[in-house]
Design a protein around this motif. Structure first.
Motif, mmCIF file in Angstrom:
data_model
loop_
_atom_site.group_PDB
_atom_site.id
_atom_site.type_symbol
_atom_site.label_atom_id
_atom_site.label_comp_id
_atom_site.label_asym_id
_atom_site.label_seq_id
_atom_site.Cartn_x
_atom_site.Cartn_y
_atom_site.Cartn_z
ATOM 1 N N ILE A 1 0.864 -1.185 0.000
ATOM 2 C CA ILE A 1 0.000 0.000 0.000
ATOM 3 C C ILE A 1 0.895 1.228 0.000
ATOM 4 N N GLU A 2 0.607 2.165 -0.874
ATOM 5 C CA GLU A 2 1.388 3.395 -0.920
ATOM 6 C C GLU A 2 0.481 4.585 -1.183
ATOM 7 N N ALA A 3 0.895 5.732 -0.693
ATOM 8 C CA ALA A 3 0.115 6.955 -0.867
ATOM 9 C C ALA A 3 1.050 8.143 -0.782
ATOM 10 N N GLY A 4 0.649 9.221 -1.405
ATOM 11 C CA GLY A 4 1.451 10.437 -1.374
ATOM 12 C C GLY A 4 0.640 11.623 -1.836
ATOM 13 N N GLY A 5 1.102 12.796 -1.493
ATOM 14 C CA GLY A 5 0.397 14.002 -1.900
ATOM 15 C C GLY A 5 1.297 15.217 -1.836
ATOM 16 N N LYS A 6 0.970 16.196 -2.678
ATOM 17 C CA LYS A 6 1.659 17.483 -2.671
ATOM 18 C C LYS A 6 0.620 18.548 -2.382
ATOM 19 N N ILE A 7 0.799 19.208 -1.258
ATOM 20 C CA ILE A 7 -0.179 20.168 -0.766
ATOM 21 C C ILE A 7 0.298 21.572 -1.069
ATOM 22 N N ASP A 8 -0.549 22.356 -1.702
ATOM 23 C CA ASP A 8 -0.272 23.761 -1.971
ATOM 24 C C ASP A 8 -0.465 24.537 -0.667
ATOM 25 N N ALA A 9 0.633 24.936 -0.040
ATOM 26 C CA ALA A 9 0.554 25.630 1.245
ATOM 27 C C ALA A 9 0.326 27.124 1.090
ATOM 28 N N ALA A 10 0.477 27.659 -0.122
ATOM 29 C CA ALA A 10 0.256 29.093 -0.334
ATOM 30 C C ALA A 10 -1.239 29.418 -0.375
ATOM 31 N N SER A 11 -2.015 28.624 -1.093
ATOM 32 C CA SER A 11 -3.476 28.744 -1.099
ATOM 33 C C SER A 11 -4.003 27.350 -0.855
ATOM 34 N N PHE A 12 -4.180 26.997 0.365
ATOM 35 C CA PHE A 12 -4.298 25.631 0.850
ATOM 36 C C PHE A 12 -5.182 24.769 -0.044
ATOM 37 N N GLY A 13 -4.618 23.635 -0.500
ATOM 38 C CA GLY A 13 -5.349 22.691 -1.330
ATOM 39 C C GLY A 13 -4.400 21.655 -1.894
ATOM 40 N N ALA B 1 -2.444 19.897 -4.703
ATOM 41 C CA ALA B 1 -1.953 20.056 -6.064
ATOM 42 C C ALA B 1 -1.884 18.711 -6.765
ATOM 43 N N GLN B 2 -1.598 17.654 -6.004
ATOM 44 C CA GLN B 2 -1.478 16.320 -6.577
ATOM 45 C C GLN B 2 -1.570 15.309 -5.448
ATOM 46 N N ALA B 3 -2.279 14.208 -5.689
ATOM 47 C CA ALA B 3 -2.384 13.162 -4.677
ATOM 48 C C ALA B 3 -2.544 11.817 -5.372
ATOM 49 N N ARG B 4 -2.037 10.779 -4.721
ATOM 50 C CA ARG B 4 -2.129 9.437 -5.282
ATOM 51 C C ARG B 4 -2.161 8.415 -4.159
ATOM 52 N N ALA B 5 -2.990 7.381 -4.344
ATOM 53 C CA ALA B 5 -3.044 6.261 -3.408
ATOM 54 C C ALA B 5 -3.232 4.991 -4.224
ATOM 55 N N GLY B 6 -2.530 3.934 -3.851
ATOM 56 C CA GLY B 6 -2.627 2.695 -4.609
ATOM 57 C C GLY B 6 -2.305 1.492 -3.755
ATOM 58 N N ALA B 7 -2.752 0.325 -4.225
ATOM 59 C CA ALA B 7 -2.495 -0.924 -3.523
ATOM 60 C C ALA B 7 -2.281 -2.031 -4.546
ATOM 61 N N THR B 8 -1.361 -2.932 -4.242
ATOM 62 C CA THR B 8 -1.086 -4.095 -5.070
ATOM 63 C C THR B 8 -1.115 -5.340 -4.189
ATOM 64 N N TYR B 9 -1.823 -6.389 -4.676
ATOM 65 C CA TYR B 9 -1.935 -7.612 -3.887
ATOM 66 C C TYR B 9 -1.610 -8.807 -4.775
#
Length: 438
Positions: free
Chosen positions: A227-239, A241-249
């Motif tokens: 299981i993996e996940a990651g995200g890039k958060i825009d801290a200048a105008s909170f929100g 910018a990019q997010a991803r979550a995935g799982a392999t079994y």
């Protein structure tokens, strides 16, 4: 530019040789590619006739650039304290078109790292993989520290740059005026089973804040499940910018399944003062799933599909409305043992962005007809639903690797695109890859 990079490598050779006599072993790998390619292009020329009227005419321009690509990685220098990393390219158009640039080059990576265990220092041009989407090239320096139980802390600072890759237009200025970037990251890794990191990076350009990004990522891999996940958060105008979550079994040894979700908001990647913010593409969310079947070791078959939902436009200059797209792909690979037959890959893909759909087919095969000789044949064909724009390319290559540290290759390609009824390209490449301290 290429000859200067080669000169740097030659100048460093005595340093590497002397370091070999030290108690710490030296490991160095250098690579120099010389690539000569030919391709025709078309350029729109404007001229004035005798009566003062402007005339525009498409003119064919042949290019014959000679590329040099150089890379060097050396560790264990100066009794194991110093490592050196370099990657760059240079090019010269041998046809020397008088109305265009004839030479270009740039250094993509070039930095020195000093190991003062447990602290490491580096200076030069380096790529920072975390931070803003797509990463960041920086001319500057940084520091990192690693503990024995897997904790790593690092920081960097410098001037953001955009190295060019293969363009014969020459290096293009970017981040003009006052520009700076800095950031820090904290990460933890537990023997490949679990890892997590959190970082912050800030970039200024033209004396104005361009981005503030918080980058977080983690994975957990106890065995058959990852299981993996990651995200890039825009801290200048909170929100986000990019997010991803995935799982392999891995269901059984021959079958694994996976699922993936992604959110991308390109408008947060572009500073609001930039003219490019007018043309940002739509925000979208994509969810997909796939399965990989390997009935025997040499054969793998993968099927995957994904649905993408595009949000409505975020500014008044665009007329986009929310729409739905999709992607369905089937891939087959044959990878036998060396000498047991050709390696083959086939991909059939159907894609639609909600506005227009198209079908893509690619295939390739590699053979070993003789010892030290590899032949490759591959091609691709794409056609949209309207039937008026199709593209096709066919390519054949042969490589000879029978010389110590050297390889020679030749590639010929034929293509048909919406802007060219027929196009031919040829490339001759010579690669030199010596190693020291293997």
């Amino acid at each position: 530019m290429g000859r200067y990079l080669v000169a740097v490598m030659l100048a460093l050779a005595p340093v590497v040789a002397r370091a070999q006599t030290d108690s710490v072993p030296v490991r160095a790998r250098a690579r120099h590619d010389a690539v000569l390619s030919w391709s025709p292009r078309h350029r729109l020329d404007t001229s004035t006739d005798p009566v003062g009227l402007e005339q525009q005419l498409w003119r064919r321009v042949d290019t014959l650039p000679l590329y040099h690509r150089v890379s060097l990685d050396a560790s264990g220098l100066l009794e194991g304290k110093v490592s050196l990393h370099l990657a760059g390219w240079g090019a010269l158009d041998l046809l020397a078109d008088s109305s265009g640039a004839i030479a270009a080059g740039d250094i993509a990576i070039g930095y020195v790292e000093v190991d003062l265990e447990p602290v490491r220092l580096w200076a030069g041009r380096r790529f920072i993989a975390w931070g803003p989407p797509g990463g960041l090239h920086v001319d500057g320096g940084g520091v990192s520290a690693r503990t024995s139980f897997g904790l790593v802390a690092e920081a960097f600072g410098g001037r953001p740059v955009t190295p060019t890759r293969i363009s014969l237009l020459g290096p293009e200025a970017s981040f003009d005026g006052a520009a700076a970037s800095w950031g820090a990251r904290l990460a933890y890794t537990d023997a490949g089973t679990f890892a997590a990191s959190a970082g912050y990076a800030e970039t200024w350009s033209h004396g104005i804040l361009e981005s503030r990004v918080v980058d977080v990522a983690a994975y957990w891999d106890p065995g058959d499940l990852r299981i993996e996940a990651g995200g890039k958060i825009d801290a200048a105008s909170f929100g986000l910018a990019q997010a991803r979550a995935g799982a392999t079994y891995r269901v059984v040894r021959e079958l694994s399944v996976d699922a993936d979700y992604m959110h991308v908001e390109p408008g947060r990647w572009i500073p609001p003062w930039s003219i490019l913010s007018v043309f940002d593409t739509s925000t979208f969310d994509e969810a997909g799933a796939g399965a990989t079947l390997r009935p025997i070791r040499a054969l793998a078959i993968r099927a995957e599909g994904a649905a993408r939902v595009y949000s409505s436009a975020s500014n008044a200059y665009q007329a986009d409305e929310a729409r739905v797209g999709y992607r369905v792909e089937l891939t087959g690979r044959v990878l036998p043992n060396p000498g047991d037959g050709p390696r083959v890959r086939v991909l059939v893909s159907r894609r639609d962005d909600g506005t227009m759909g198209y079908t893509l087919i690619t295939a390739g095969a590699a053979f070993d007809p003789f010892q030290h000789v590899v032949m490759t044949v591959d091609g691709a064909f794409a056609i949209d639903d309207q039937g008026g724009r199709e593209s096709a390319i066919g390519r054949a290559s042969v490589d000879f690797t029978g010389l110590a540290d050297w390889s020679i290759g030749l590639t010929v390609a034929l293509a048909r695109t919406p802007i060219a009824a027929a196009e031919a390209r040829g490339m001759l490449r010579i690669q030199w890859s010596p190693e020291v301290g293997r």
